[in-house]
Design a protein around this motif. Sequence first.
Motif, PDB file in Angstrom:
ATOM      1  N   UNK A 100     -46.498  -2.824  13.878  1.00 22.83           N
ATOM      2  CA  UNK A 100     -46.236  -2.521  15.166  1.00 22.83           C
ATOM      3  C   UNK A 100     -46.876  -2.530  16.171  1.00 22.83           C
ATOM      4  N   UNK A 101     -47.735  -3.731  16.306  1.00 24.26           N
ATOM      5  CA  UNK A 101     -48.172  -3.385  17.178  1.00 24.26           C
ATOM      6  C   UNK A 101     -46.971  -4.118  18.386  1.00 24.26           C
ATOM      7  N   UNK A 102     -46.278  -4.748  18.131  1.00 21.55           N
ATOM      8  CA  UNK A 102     -45.498  -5.482  19.505  1.00 21.55           C
ATOM      9  C   UNK A 102     -44.646  -4.492  20.064  1.00 21.55           C
ATOM     10  N   UNK A 104     -45.573  -1.731  21.255  1.00 23.68           N
ATOM     11  CA  UNK A 104     -46.039  -0.730  21.835  1.00 23.68           C
ATOM     12  C   UNK A 104     -46.982  -1.222  22.439  1.00 23.68           C
ATOM     13  N   UNK A 105     -46.032  -2.392  23.193  1.00 28.28           N
ATOM     14  CA  UNK A 105     -47.041  -3.232  24.261  1.00 28.28           C
ATOM     15  C   UNK A 105     -46.367  -2.488  25.787  1.00 28.28           C
ATOM     16  N   UNK A 106     -47.352  -2.899  26.786  1.00 28.52           N
ATOM     17  CA  UNK A 106     -47.465  -1.963  28.328  1.00 28.52           C
ATOM     18  C   UNK A 106     -45.679  -2.580  28.889  1.00 28.52           C
ATOM     19  N   UNK A 107     -45.399  -4.180  28.646  1.00 28.39           N
ATOM     20  CA  UNK A 107     -44.269  -4.762  28.667  1.00 28.39           C
ATOM     21  C   UNK A 107     -42.652  -3.864  28.303  1.00 28.39           C
ATOM     22  N   UNK A 108     -43.027  -3.391  27.016  1.00 24.93           N
ATOM     23  CA  UNK A 108     -42.411  -2.292  25.838  1.00 24.93           C
ATOM     24  C   UNK A 108     -41.847  -1.159  26.426  1.00 24.93           C
ATOM     25  N   UNK A 109     -43.058  -0.250  27.015  1.00 29.09           N
ATOM     26  CA  UNK A 109     -43.149   0.700  27.566  1.00 29.09           C
ATOM     27  C   UNK A 109     -42.504   0.654  28.907  1.00 29.09           C
ATOM     28  N   UNK A 110     -42.517  -0.499  30.197  1.00 30.21           N
ATOM     29  CA  UNK A 110     -41.553  -0.541  30.194  1.00 30.21           C
ATOM     30  C   UNK A 110     -40.481  -0.396  30.405  1.00 30.21           C
ATOM     31  N   UNK A 204     -27.768   3.287  18.358  1.00 27.02           N
ATOM     32  CA  UNK A 204     -28.707   1.961  17.807  1.00 27.02           C
ATOM     33  C   UNK A 204     -29.924   2.811  17.687  1.00 27.02           C
ATOM     34  N   UNK A 205     -30.722   1.573  16.526  1.00 23.43           N
ATOM     35  CA  UNK A 205     -31.485   2.385  15.266  1.00 23.43           C
ATOM     36  C   UNK A 205     -32.563   2.051  16.180  1.00 23.43           C
ATOM     37  N   UNK A 206     -33.269   3.450  15.603  1.00 22.91           N
ATOM     38  CA  UNK A 206     -34.803   3.612  15.954  1.00 22.91           C
ATOM     39  C   UNK A 206     -36.016   2.233  15.697  1.00 22.91           C
ATOM     40  N   UNK A 207     -37.442   2.954  15.037  1.00 24.55           N
ATOM     41  CA  UNK A 207     -38.387   1.881  14.917  1.00 24.55           C
ATOM     42  C   UNK A 207     -37.659   1.913  13.310  1.00 24.55           C
ATOM     43  N   UNK A 208     -37.630   3.540  12.434  1.00 24.52           N
ATOM     44  CA  UNK A 208     -37.938   2.958  11.521  1.00 24.52           C
ATOM     45  C   UNK A 208     -36.932   2.232  11.329  1.00 24.52           C
ATOM     46  N   UNK A 209     -35.480   2.998  11.376  1.00 25.90           N
ATOM     47  CA  UNK A 209     -34.105   1.540  10.732  1.00 25.90           C
ATOM     48  C   UNK A 209     -35.097   0.559  10.932  1.00 25.90           C
ATOM     49  N   UNK A 210     -35.328  -0.079  11.997  1.00 21.35           N
ATOM     50  CA  UNK A 210     -35.700  -1.981  12.369  1.00 21.35           C
ATOM     51  C   UNK A 210     -36.143  -1.970  11.627  1.00 21.35           C
ATOM     52  N   UNK A 211     -37.624  -1.534  10.766  1.00 21.81           N
ATOM     53  CA  UNK A 211     -38.561  -1.377   9.888  1.00 21.81           C
ATOM     54  C   UNK A 211     -38.093  -1.914   8.862  1.00 21.81           C
ATOM     55  N   UNK A 344     -55.758   3.875  19.609  1.00 26.13           N
ATOM     56  CA  UNK A 344     -54.478   4.260  19.346  1.00 26.13           C
ATOM     57  C   UNK A 344     -53.572   3.309  19.405  1.00 26.13           C
ATOM     58  N   UNK A 345     -52.445   3.038  18.790  1.00 23.28           N
ATOM     59  CA  UNK A 345     -51.814   2.262  18.756  1.00 23.28           C
ATOM     60  C   UNK A 345     -50.166   3.071  19.980  1.00 23.28           C
TER      61      UNK A 345
END
Length: 395
Positions: A100-102, A104-110, A204-211, A344-345
Amino acid sequence: MPAHPTVRDRPFDPPRELMEWQADEPLRRMRYPDGHIGWVVTSHELTRTVLTDPRFSARSEFKRAPVHRPGTEPFFGVPAAPGWLVDMDPPEHTRLRQQLAGQFTARRMKELSPRLVAITDELLSGMERGGPGADLVEAFALPLASQVICELLGVPSTDRAEFQRNSRALFSLRSTAADTAAALERLYATVRGIAAGGATAGGTPGLLRALAEDGTLDTEEIAGVGVLLLTAGHDSTTGSLALSVFALLSHPAELARLRGDPSLVDNAVEELLRYLTVFHYGVPRTPLEDLELAGRTLRAGDSITVSLSAANRDPHWFAHGADRLDLTRRTTGHVAFGHGIHQCLGQNLVRMQMRTALPMLLRRFPTLALAVPAEEVRLATDMSVYGVHRLPVTW
């Protein structure tokens, strides 16, 4: 033997007893609601020590709630549900977090910033049309947090109202074990359905579907991860954002400072997170073996509550009046999101929403003010994540 204090003299300060304990005995005995005599940690130094020492376990079968909370019965005293990584130790915790960590990185949030700006602008426009006054929780903080986390995970807009109701039941100290178990099962059913084929509003698929498509985690692990991210991401952002606005409106000099210098926003957010610390009843840990800490002997199986709110007011770490709100303060090392491997993730998501929402709110409503006396604002002391139930404002 004292119990964990819950009464606040002032809305933004931890209970007075916690700060007295920090000054006199930062590791001290405390009585838990079930009668167990355990410990509470209130200093910044000991907080970081406990949360990084692998001899202290986060496993749910050892945990006790520090305050009366019948709704924790489905969680505590039994092994963690699949995917519920906050209640696990390595190596299971490590395996899940790495998946999951990838995301929620600062880059992903940007990368999410344009969409976040659009959602915020839409909500502010709705407030403007319905004004001149609103409940900031209902009109802004709650829908912002809910829409952002739901779009990120792929929860359809038609499911958001039910998700919010179930999330409130999950975090309310007044919920019974039956209430919590029922809310949890409804949330699990929603997440399982999304992972099986849901998509975001944009198609587009969200994180749950991607997992689910990745195949590394099984269905129940994805369900557990999804419920955890949905509820924690939703409640922590709602509480942090609404309480931050309340604090700024109650500290006009600091509000004027932020209005006068918008470049302060990043540091202001960190100071608000430190000062308010919405995870106000701390985090539980349990020593797996007998050990020494701060000159005291802790036995294997003792319950320990690490008070994040007290640690974030420790004058030995935060100089220049740790009990005051100072938007220019050096906030390095605050533990509003915890510390160590269980930090916190979603902390970068919370930060991004606050850094976006606060400046946009203050620009859109330059005369924003409380619509009721501060003492009439309903504080969420009955929730495991602190905040306000309603925040009437006017402009």
